[in-house]
Enzyme design. Structure first.
Site, PDB file in Angstrom:
ATOM      1  N   LYS A 188       0.804  -1.229   0.000  1.00 16.37           N
ATOM      2  CA  LYS A 188       0.000   0.000   0.000  1.00 16.37           C
ATOM      3  C   LYS A 188       0.839   1.283   0.000  1.00 16.37           C
ATOM      4  O   LYS A 188       0.392   2.310  -0.502  1.00 16.37           O
ATOM      5  CB  LYS A 188      -0.942   0.018   1.203  1.00 16.37           C
ATOM      6  CG  LYS A 188      -2.167  -0.879   1.047  1.00 16.37           C
ATOM      7  CD  LYS A 188      -3.100  -0.683   2.237  1.00 16.37           C
ATOM      8  CE  LYS A 188      -4.394  -1.456   2.048  1.00 16.37           C
ATOM      9  NZ  LYS A 188      -5.385  -1.132   3.071  1.00 16.37           N
ATOM     10  N   ASP A 200     -10.197   3.417   1.815  1.00 17.60           N
ATOM     11  CA  ASP A 200     -10.522   2.923   3.165  1.00 17.60           C
ATOM     12  C   ASP A 200     -11.140   4.055   3.987  1.00 17.60           C
ATOM     13  O   ASP A 200     -12.121   3.857   4.698  1.00 17.60           O
ATOM     14  CB  ASP A 200      -9.254   2.447   3.894  1.00 17.60           C
ATOM     15  CG  ASP A 200      -8.724   1.150   3.295  1.00 17.60           C
ATOM     16  OD1 ASP A 200      -9.542   0.341   2.829  1.00 17.60           O
ATOM     17  OD2 ASP A 200      -7.487   0.957   3.302  1.00 17.60           O
TER      18      ASP A 200
END
Ligand code: ATR
Length: 456
Positions: free
Chosen positions: A73, A109
């Site tokens: 990520k 997210d």
């Protein structure tokens, strides 16, 4: 699978990470594509190292969009042509959107949790927020709370250094140094005002896990609790909230909306709440239990077997006739007499539609004639695994002859009843067969035996 489903124009979406074996993202995105009629497939790509090469290759291969997960990520940010401002602050990207010359990175997210909370009527602006845990997931949660204008955000962590480092990282991006790191053991320093509590540690993922903070008194500060963990469905944190009557949710809605927002970015569309709910139901089925649907002629044992099966497998039991009687507040016989069979069949279809969208981890015993409509047969398959419990005419007669609650079997004599059963079994057989994936002959078998066959 039909071979013409993938053609020369089918587009590809995917996930890169390691490991990707247990990802639920294909379920989210392939459901969205299927429901929206998009000729796209979402696939997992295990990428162990050199994420830059993987991203470059994906772009050359024309992959429309990618999700990125652990451990890439942050590292993936070096291989992008642009990065969304919020993702840059969080320092992690989970979604790559195809643009001219390369991919642009986003973090969904954070808005994913934002949308999950908004849908629940929870707003962080002006609130005291307590965040438990200071790992990767917590970064997105703290950034959300700060960007939404939370009054203050208390960041409690087992290791104070990690909480301090996160606060030092994020505070400069927002006015007022509102992110306040604390050691978990110093929880008593959190001002005693009503707070929204978000659990971001990995505690709860494993059997036997405890809580970051044990003192019951601490949880009385919460007006609402959210646990990022969604498997298992109920964690020690959620149990604590539940015990004190505090409304609380697990992290499945965040998982859902991070996926939906990624899909919206890739496709330039907005996904309706109704569709989001249907995707959520699919996720719940995969995680918490698929449904089992029992079909068959009256007297084949759907209710008895269904109840025993539900008990043995920890599922809820639902009988479609009983559900309709309860909703209409009158008996099936009364519905047949006052409104006719057609109206009753329509009620069955409406109920099946609802179950197709919402039922999870349930054993459903259906009315004997539910399979007659083709639409119903399709809906049954959407609900879950459909099993046909069959019985011979003799067994059926034995089981139903003293039951007066079955309007379709009103008959003057046992002979007439026998004839009726034989003719209905013959005429309905093909419909049961078409509706179901497998058949169990119940003649001479006990309920326990049938349940054993169903659970083997
Ligand atoms: P993620 O990326 O999912 O947030 P992570 O980065 O591994 O996961 O972070 C895990 C979080 O859970 C951290 O806040 C960690 O606390 P530390 O910073 O002290 O390590 C917390 N955590 C994990 N196991 C824990 C335990 N047994 N007790 C308390 N906190 C725990």
């Amino acid at each position: 699978m039909s071979l013409d489903l993938i053609t020369g124009t089918t587009g590809v979406l995917g996930l890169i990470g390691n490991p990707v074996r247990h990802t639920l993202s294909p379920l989210i995105h392939n459901t969205l594509s299927e429901e929206l009629g998009q000729d796209l497939r979402y696939l997992p790509f295990p990428v162990e190292e050199d994420v830059t090469a993987a991203v470059r290759g994906a772009y050359r291969l024309g992959i429309r969009g990618l999700n990125v997960t652990v451990p890439h990520k942050t590292a993936v940010m070096d291989s992008l042509v642009d990065i969304d401002e919020k993702a840059r602050i969080i320092g992690a990207v989970n979604t790559l959107v195809r643009t001219e010359g390369g991919y642009k990175g986003y973090n969904t997210d954070m808005p994913g949790l934002g949308r999950a909370l908004t849908q629940r009527g929870i707003h962080l602006a002006g609130q005291q927020v307590i965040v438990l845990g200071a790992g990767g997931a917590s970064r997105a949660v703290c950034t959300l709370a700060l960007s939404e204008g939370a009054e203050s955000v208390y960041l409690l962590n087992r290791t104070i250094e990690n909480a301090k480092a996160l606060a030092d990282d994020l505070n400069p991006h927002f006015p007022g140094k509102r992110l306040k790191p604390l050691a978990a053991s110093d929880y008593a320093k959190v001002p005693r005002i009503p707070s929204i509590m978000i659990q971001c540690t990995s505690l709860g993922l494993h059997e036997g896990d405890g809580l970051l903070i044990d003192d019951d008194d601490f949880y009385h500060l919460a007006t609402y609790g959210y646990d990022l963990v969604y498997n298992p469905a109920v964690t020690p944190f959620l149990r604590k909230c539940e015990g004190f009557g505090i409304p609380a949710d697990n992290g499945l809605s965040m998982l859902l909306y991070q996926g939906i927002i990624a899909y919206e970015l890739w496709m330039g569309i907005s996904v309706s709440e109704q569709l989001a709910e249907r995707v959520l139901t699919r996720l719940k089925r995969r995680l918490y239990g698929e449904n089992v649907v029992l079909v068959g002629y009256m007297g084949c044992g759907k209710s008895t077997v269904g109840q025993a099966l539900a008990e043995k497998t920890g599922r809820t039991f639902l009988d479609t006739d009983a559900a309709i009687e309860e909703a209409e507040d009158c008996s099936i016989r009364e519905i047949f007499e006052s409104e006719g069979e057609e109206t009753f069949r329509r009620m069955e279809t409406e109920l099946l539609r609802r179950l197709a969208d919402t039922a999870v981890n349930t054993v459903i015993a259906t009315g004997g004639g539910i399979v007659l409509r083709e639409e119903n047969r399709k809906l049954l398959t959407k609900i879950g695994k459909v099993i046909w419990l069959s019985a011979s005419p003799e067994t059926t007669l034995e089981r139903v002859k003293s039951d007066s609650a079955r309007p379709l079997l009103d008959s003057a004599s046992v002979q007439e009843l026998d004839d009726k059963i034989r003719s209905m079994l013959t005429s309905r057989g093909p419909a049961y067969s078409a509706a179901s994936g497998c058949k169990i002959d119940t003649d001479g078998k006990s309920v326990e035996e049938i349940v054993r066959i169903l659970t083997d």
